[in-house]
Design a protein around this motif. Structure first.
Motif, short mmCIF file in Angstrom:
data_model
loop_
_atom_site.label_atom_id
_atom_site.label_comp_id
_atom_site.label_asym_id
_atom_site.label_seq_id
_atom_site.Cartn_x
_atom_site.Cartn_y
_atom_site.Cartn_z
N THR A 1 0.83 -1.20 0.00
CA THR A 1 0.00 0.00 0.00
C THR A 1 0.87 1.25 0.00
O THR A 1 0.59 2.22 -0.73
CB THR A 1 -0.96 -0.01 1.21
N LYS A 2 1.93 1.25 0.79
CA LYS A 2 2.84 2.40 0.84
C LYS A 2 3.55 2.58 -0.50
O LYS A 2 3.72 3.70 -0.97
CB LYS A 2 3.87 2.23 1.96
N ILE A 3 3.96 1.48 -1.12
CA ILE A 3 4.62 1.57 -2.43
C ILE A 3 3.65 2.13 -3.46
O ILE A 3 4.01 2.99 -4.27
CB ILE A 3 5.17 0.19 -2.87
N ALA A 4 2.40 1.67 -3.43
CA ALA A 4 1.39 2.12 -4.40
C ALA A 4 1.08 3.61 -4.27
O ALA A 4 0.62 4.23 -5.23
CB ALA A 4 0.12 1.30 -4.25
N ARG A 5 1.35 4.21 -3.12
CA ARG A 5 1.11 5.65 -2.92
C ARG A 5 2.18 6.51 -3.59
O ARG A 5 1.97 7.71 -3.78
CB ARG A 5 1.09 5.98 -1.43
N LEU A 6 3.32 5.93 -3.91
CA LEU A 6 4.38 6.70 -4.57
C LEU A 6 3.98 6.99 -6.01
O LEU A 6 3.24 6.22 -6.64
CB LEU A 6 5.70 5.91 -4.55
N PRO A 7 4.47 8.09 -6.57
CA PRO A 7 4.11 8.42 -7.96
C PRO A 7 4.56 7.31 -8.92
O PRO A 7 5.69 6.82 -8.84
CB PRO A 7 4.88 9.72 -8.23
N MET A 8 3.65 6.94 -9.81
CA MET A 8 3.98 5.91 -10.81
C MET A 8 5.17 6.38 -11.64
O MET A 8 5.26 7.54 -12.02
CB MET A 8 2.78 5.64 -11.70
N ARG B 1 9.64 4.44 -6.55
CA ARG B 1 8.63 3.39 -6.72
C ARG B 1 9.20 2.23 -7.54
O ARG B 1 8.99 1.07 -7.18
CB ARG B 1 7.37 3.95 -7.39
N ARG B 2 9.89 2.54 -8.62
CA ARG B 2 10.47 1.46 -9.44
C ARG B 2 11.45 0.62 -8.61
O ARG B 2 11.45 -0.61 -8.71
CB ARG B 2 11.16 2.03 -10.67
N TYR B 3 12.28 1.27 -7.81
CA TYR B 3 13.26 0.57 -6.97
C TYR B 3 12.54 -0.36 -5.98
O TYR B 3 12.89 -1.54 -5.85
CB TYR B 3 14.13 1.57 -6.21
N LEU B 4 11.53 0.18 -5.30
CA LEU B 4 10.81 -0.62 -4.32
C LEU B 4 10.00 -1.74 -4.98
O LEU B 4 9.94 -2.85 -4.46
CB LEU B 4 9.90 0.27 -3.48
N GLU B 5 9.37 -1.45 -6.13
CA GLU B 5 8.64 -2.50 -6.84
C GLU B 5 9.56 -3.65 -7.21
O GLU B 5 9.22 -4.82 -7.02
CB GLU B 5 7.97 -1.93 -8.10
#
Length: 174
Positions: free
Chosen positions: A69-76, A81-85
């Motif tokens: 959920t926290k990752i999904a809140r980051l700007p696409m 976000r890419r790093y965490l995904e």
């Protein structure tokens, strides 16, 4: 989270890469798996991403949901976000605990830990280390070396003679 992953447990990894999950951790994993019912097998997430880690990081299904959920809140498309995904989602997998309380350490996880099939045949030891809302799985020798390294690096964190609880925020009461 009602209970925390705490303590360290040394567990043998057999030649087939099977390792027992410490019983106290299994109870927390069961409670953190929304689909777990009596008679089913609890699941959890093993993260093997992160280039600066020598261990596997393990989350309950519910806790991983909070991370996602926290990752999904980051700007696409943002670098964060890419790093965490990549490191938290792509380089992770859901595992299931068998009826004997064991998992098979996945090959990618063994690669991350630097575990060889020879070491497993000789009787490798893994360390399960609790860290509140998650736990880590380490190769035994790597864990011991990391503890020693941290002890030396943290010598200046706590002033001589001070109680370690003094590091907590002022509003903390014992």
């Amino acid at each position: 989270m009602s209970e925390a992953f705490r303590g360290e447990f040394n567990q043998k990894v057999d030649a087939k890469a099977r390792v027992s999950i410490p019983a106290p951790f299994r109870r927390i994993l069961e409670a953190g798996d929304p689909s777990f019912t009596s008679g089913s097998r609890p699941r959890f997430v093993i993260v093997y991403g992160g280039d600066n880690r020598d261990y596997l990081e393990c989350y309950t299904v519910a806790e991983m949901g909070r991370v996602e959920t926290k990752i999904a809140r980051l700007p696409m498309g943002s670098p964060q976000r890419r790093y965490l995904e990549r490191n938290m989602i792509t380089l992770s997998l859901m595992v299931e605990i068998d009826d004997d309380g064991r998992i098979v350490l996945p090959q990618k996880g063994r690669d991350k830990l630097g575990v060889s099939s020879e070491e497993m045949k000789e009787g490798l030891e893994a360390v399960f280390a609790g860290t509140l809302n998650k736990f880590q799985i380490w190769k035994g020798a790597t864990y011991e070396a990391e503890l020693a390294r941290h002890a030396a690096a943290e010598a200046d964190v706590l002033p001589e003679g001070a109680d370690m609880l003094s590091l907590l925020p002022d509003d903390f009461e014992v």
